[in-house]
Design an enzyme around this catalytic site. Structure first.
Site, PDB file in Angstrom:
ATOM      1  N   LYS A 189       0.828  -1.204   0.000  1.00  0.00           N
ATOM      2  CA  LYS A 189       0.000   0.000   0.000  1.00  0.00           C
ATOM      3  C   LYS A 189       0.864   1.256   0.000  1.00  0.00           C
ATOM      4  O   LYS A 189       1.601   1.507   0.945  1.00  0.00           O
ATOM      5  CB  LYS A 189      -0.905   0.041   1.234  1.00  0.00           C
ATOM      6  N   GLY A 241       7.250   4.450   8.127  1.00  0.00           N
ATOM      7  CA  GLY A 241       6.373   5.589   8.388  1.00  0.00           C
ATOM      8  C   GLY A 241       6.619   6.133   9.776  1.00  0.00           C
ATOM      9  O   GLY A 241       7.721   5.994  10.320  1.00  0.00           O
ATOM     10  N   THR A 243       6.567   6.840  13.853  1.00  0.00           N
ATOM     11  CA  THR A 243       6.748   6.004  15.048  1.00  0.00           C
ATOM     12  C   THR A 243       5.387   5.685  15.673  1.00  0.00           C
ATOM     13  O   THR A 243       5.169   4.563  16.134  1.00  0.00           O
ATOM     14  CB  THR A 243       7.685   6.724  16.045  1.00  0.00           C
ATOM     15  N   GLU A 263      10.461   0.556  10.006  1.00  0.00           N
ATOM     16  CA  GLU A 263      11.446   1.617   9.795  1.00  0.00           C
ATOM     17  C   GLU A 263      10.723   2.921  10.086  1.00  0.00           C
ATOM     18  O   GLU A 263       9.860   3.335   9.318  1.00  0.00           O
ATOM     19  CB  GLU A 263      11.954   1.531   8.347  1.00  0.00           C
ATOM     20  N   CYS A 297      13.550  10.373   6.856  1.00  0.00           N
ATOM     21  CA  CYS A 297      13.592   9.825   8.218  1.00  0.00           C
ATOM     22  C   CYS A 297      14.990   9.940   8.810  1.00  0.00           C
ATOM     23  O   CYS A 297      15.146  10.108  10.008  1.00  0.00           O
ATOM     24  CB  CYS A 297      13.118   8.381   8.227  1.00  0.00           C
ATOM     25  N   GLU A 394      10.616  14.712  15.932  1.00  0.00           N
ATOM     26  CA  GLU A 394      10.840  14.701  14.488  1.00  0.00           C
ATOM     27  C   GLU A 394       9.901  15.714  13.820  1.00  0.00           C
ATOM     28  O   GLU A 394       8.690  15.678  14.031  1.00  0.00           O
ATOM     29  CB  GLU A 394      10.556  13.304  13.925  1.00  0.00           C
TER      30      GLU A 394
HETATM   31  P1  NAI Z   1       1.991   7.707   8.680  1.00  0.00           P
HETATM   32  O1  NAI Z   1       2.887   6.856   9.489  1.00  0.00           O
HETATM   33  O2  NAI Z   1       0.604   7.930   9.170  1.00  0.00           O
HETATM   34  O3  NAI Z   1       1.894   7.152   7.193  1.00  0.00           O
HETATM   35  C1  NAI Z   1       2.764   6.197   6.625  1.00  0.00           C
HETATM   36  C2  NAI Z   1       1.960   5.082   5.958  1.00  0.00           C
HETATM   37  O4  NAI Z   1       1.220   4.362   6.934  1.00  0.00           O
HETATM   38  C3  NAI Z   1       0.932   5.575   4.943  1.00  0.00           C
HETATM   39  O5  NAI Z   1       0.873   4.679   3.867  1.00  0.00           O
HETATM   40  C4  NAI Z   1      -0.361   5.538   5.744  1.00  0.00           C
HETATM   41  O6  NAI Z   1      -1.506   5.398   4.932  1.00  0.00           O
HETATM   42  C5  NAI Z   1      -0.159   4.295   6.577  1.00  0.00           C
HETATM   43  N1  NAI Z   1      -0.946   4.237   7.816  1.00  0.00           N
HETATM   44  C6  NAI Z   1      -1.445   5.270   8.544  1.00  0.00           C
HETATM   45  N2  NAI Z   1      -2.109   4.809   9.613  1.00  0.00           N
HETATM   46  C7  NAI Z   1      -2.034   3.450   9.584  1.00  0.00           C
HETATM   47  C8  NAI Z   1      -2.513   2.403  10.415  1.00  0.00           C
HETATM   48  N3  NAI Z   1      -3.195   2.663  11.521  1.00  0.00           N
HETATM   49  N4  NAI Z   1      -2.231   1.135  10.076  1.00  0.00           N
HETATM   50  C9  NAI Z   1      -1.507   0.854   8.968  1.00  0.00           C
HETATM   51  N5  NAI Z   1      -1.051   1.789   8.131  1.00  0.00           N
HETATM   52  C10 NAI Z   1      -1.295   3.089   8.431  1.00  0.00           C
HETATM   53  O7  NAI Z   1       2.712   9.100   8.502  1.00  0.00           O
HETATM   54  P2  NAI Z   1       2.017  10.526   8.189  1.00  0.00           P
HETATM   55  O8  NAI Z   1       0.829  10.779   9.039  1.00  0.00           O
HETATM   56  O9  NAI Z   1       1.804  10.606   6.765  1.00  0.00           O
HETATM   57  O10 NAI Z   1       3.163  11.508   8.697  1.00  0.00           O
HETATM   58  C11 NAI Z   1       3.193  11.909  10.061  1.00  0.00           C
HETATM   59  C12 NAI Z   1       4.592  12.018  10.570  1.00  0.00           C
HETATM   60  O11 NAI Z   1       5.224  10.760  10.477  1.00  0.00           O
HETATM   61  C13 NAI Z   1       5.499  12.938   9.782  1.00  0.00           C
HETATM   62  O12 NAI Z   1       5.377  14.241  10.204  1.00  0.00           O
HETATM   63  C14 NAI Z   1       6.844  12.356  10.046  1.00  0.00           C
HETATM   64  O13 NAI Z   1       7.351  12.896  11.251  1.00  0.00           O
HETATM   65  C15 NAI Z   1       6.590  10.890  10.213  1.00  0.00           C
HETATM   66  N6  NAI Z   1       6.920  10.098   9.021  1.00  0.00           N
HETATM   67  C16 NAI Z   1       8.080   9.403   9.013  1.00  0.00           C
HETATM   68  C17 NAI Z   1       8.436   8.674   7.903  1.00  0.00           C
HETATM   69  C18 NAI Z   1       9.702   7.926   7.853  1.00  0.00           C
HETATM   70  O14 NAI Z   1      10.138   7.513   6.783  1.00  0.00           O
HETATM   71  N7  NAI Z   1      10.334   7.667   8.966  1.00  0.00           N
HETATM   72  C19 NAI Z   1       7.608   8.655   6.699  1.00  0.00           C
HETATM   73  C20 NAI Z   1       6.360   9.370   6.817  1.00  0.00           C
HETATM   74  C21 NAI Z   1       6.075  10.073   7.942  1.00  0.00           C
END
Ligand code: NAI
Ligand code: MG
Length: 484
Positions: A189, A241, A243, A263, A297, A394
């Site tokens: 996804k 995504g 934490t 990660e 990240c 972050e």
């Molecule tokens: P997120 O962690 O919500 O999104 C990442 C992925 O997880 C997306 O595909 C999303 O649809 C999916 N997702 C969201 N909720 C889920 C759930 N309950 N179960 C399974 N999958 C789920 O990140 P978001 O809200 O887009 O960004 C928020 C913060 O996260 C950012 O400000 C940043 O600090 C951090 N982030 C860190 C990343 C990294 O590579 N370490 C990447 C993206 C965001």
């Protein structure tokens, strides 16, 4: 020395990458069992261009039934794919790699349109690295016994893979390539703001003749991701995504047989010693925090400069920041593109406000910013300490927190004083300092005299709240195998 003023004395002529070679549909369906199918929910959502906030296309929203269909397809495909000779699996993966290369220009433009990153980065980093991941893991497909001598590596089964929006195609490659090289099948996804290149990859996968169901791509928001995580017939969850979502996933799969690699976020320390090559280090600071608008990240979002050179480094950094070009992601001159979404811009602005309220001294380079779209100028904060929110959390944007240090032990203590442990950078002429720091910094990746360098042969991953498991290299294979 006077401040460099490249903005008023230099004018760059626009150098936009052409978009007339791009083929986009107005609506994208789910890729399940080798076909594009309409979602059972009949629901679609918009994906926009963050530089203009104009709608680019409609993307299908997968519900529980769609995810179930994708998992069933992957399970069925696993029976034959896992038994296919590694050499044959490798051929398909090589073909996918070559097809990405052939269509690299198209992919780069779509990546920049959908996600806001500068075309130079999508063209020179994201897309070539994505192809490289497929090439690299294609090469391992028939050599797994040599990768793990005296063991009998076996695939895990069906992998559910959930990826973020900061490196959309590259993260899809990081996830899919090692999984299918090892004989697993996948349900992937993409993130809701950046699904397009994953769907274009689905077109390539279809064209490559990869057996149906080996790769399924379902689009949607967090709830679609949760359906994958909670599906009973998934053997492994691979997530990149935030934490917070990583923690939710761990809770959901606790007590099940599902394996996982997570990660997650980071707050990388970039450490500049007084004996470093200063100009190179300044470039390194810029690359560490402003690459991909800081949506990285492993970004070097905490800068530690040795006190004796702090004044010089900060002056040079401010000069360099004033020459960064922020604007149209499709312009080849652009250094800093658009912030990926309105939501992410609001998060970054919230942190900038907190930084000021807590007494940090802000510096932003002067640049003209378009009224349309989501933008944030390169920003740095001085006068902050370990306890400041912007030093601890972050931000995931072009915002750098600067602190100074006197001794090596002090900087190790400060660098490790974070809940995260993903990355760090060290700038020094002395090899012995590099070795000491690489031993003592709690970070999965430590770069020396460089930053944000990626290669498919090199494992990547974190400690503490940055997650666990490694992607890339041999370690990346291991995460998709069991040994009997
Ligand atoms: P997120 O962690 O919500 O999104 C990442 C992925 O997880 C997306 O595909 C999303 O649809 C999916 N997702 C969201 N909720 C889920 C759930 N309950 N179960 C399974 N999958 C789920 O990140 P978001 O809200 O887009 O960004 C928020 C913060 O996260 C950012 O400000 C940043 O600090 C951090 N982030 C860190 C990343 C990294 O590579 N370490 C990447 C993206 C965001
Ligand atoms: Mg988008």
């Amino acid at each position: 020395m006077s401040k460099l003023d490249l903005i008023s004395s230099w004018e760059f002529t626009d150098a936009p990458e052409s978009t007339n070679h791009i083929k986009l549909k107005t609506r994208y369906d789910l890729f399940i069992d080798g076909e594009f199918v309409t979602p059972q929910s009949r629901k679609y959502f918009d994906t926009t261009n963050p530089a203009t906030n104009e709608v680019i296309a409609e993307i299908a929203s997968a519900n529980k039934k769609d995810v179930d269909k994708a998992v069933k397809s992957a399970r069925k495909a696993f029976k034959s794919w896992s038994k296919l000779a590694g050499k044959e699996r490798g051929k398909y993966i090589f073909r996918i790699a070559r097809m990405i290369q052939e269509r690299a220009r198209e992919f780069a433009v779509i990546e920049s349109m959908d996600g806001g990153k500068p075309i130079r980065e999508s063209r020179d980093i994201d897309i070539p690295l994505a192809a490289n991941h497929f090439f690299y893991y294609a090469g391992w497909a028939d050599k797994l016994e040599y990768a793990f001598p005296n063991k009998t590596p076996k695939p895990l089964g069906v992998a559910g893979q959930i990826i973020p929006w900061n490196f959309p195609l590259l993260m899809a490659a990081w996830k899919i390539a090692p999984a299918i090289a090892c004989g697993n099948t996948v349900v992937l996804k993409p993130a809701e703001t950046t699904s397009l290149t994953a769907l274009k990859l689905a077109e390539i996968i279809q064209e490559s003749g990869l057996p149906k169901g080996v790769v399924n791509i379902v689009t949607g928001a967090g709830n679609t991701g949760a359906e994958i995580v909670n599906h009973p017939d998934i053997d492994k969850i691979a997530f990149t995504g935030s934490t917070n979502v990583g923690k939710l996933i761990q809770k959901s799969i606790a007590g099940t047989k599902k394996k996982s690699t997570l990660e997650l976020g980071g707050k990388g320390a970039n450490i500049i010693f007084e004996d470093a090559a200063i100009d190179q280090a300044v470039e390194g600071i810029v690359n560490a925090i402003f690459f991909n608008q800081g949506h990285v990240c492993c970004a070097g979002s905490r800068l530690f400069v040795q006190e004796s050179i702090a004044e010089t480094v900060i002056k040079k950094l401010k000069d360099r920041m004033s020459s960064l070009i922020i604007g149209n992601p499709l312009d080849k001159n652009t250094d800093i593109g658009a912030i990926n979404s309105k939501e992410q811009l609001a998060t970054i602005n919230k942190y900038i406000k907190i930084g000021q309220e807590e007494g940090g001294e802000i510096y932003q380079s002067k640049c003209s910013i378009s009224k349309k779209g989501n933008w944030c100028p390169p920003t740095l904060f001085l006068n902050v300490s370990q306890s400041h929110t912007i030093v601890q959390e972050e931000i995931f944007g072009p915002v750098l927190a600067i602190q100074t240090f006197r001794t090596i032990d002090e900087v190790i203590e400060k660098a490790n004083n974070t809940p995260f442990g993903l990355s760090a950078g060290v700038w020094t002429e002395k090899g012995s300092k590099i070795f000491k720091l690489t031993q003592e910094l709690n970070a999965g990746v430590v770069w020396a005299n460089t930053y944000n360098k990626f290669d498919p042969t090199s494992p990547f991953g974190g400690f503490k709240e940055s997650g666990f498991g490694r992607e890339g290299g041999l370690h990346g294979l291991k995460a998709y195998l069991k040994f009997e």
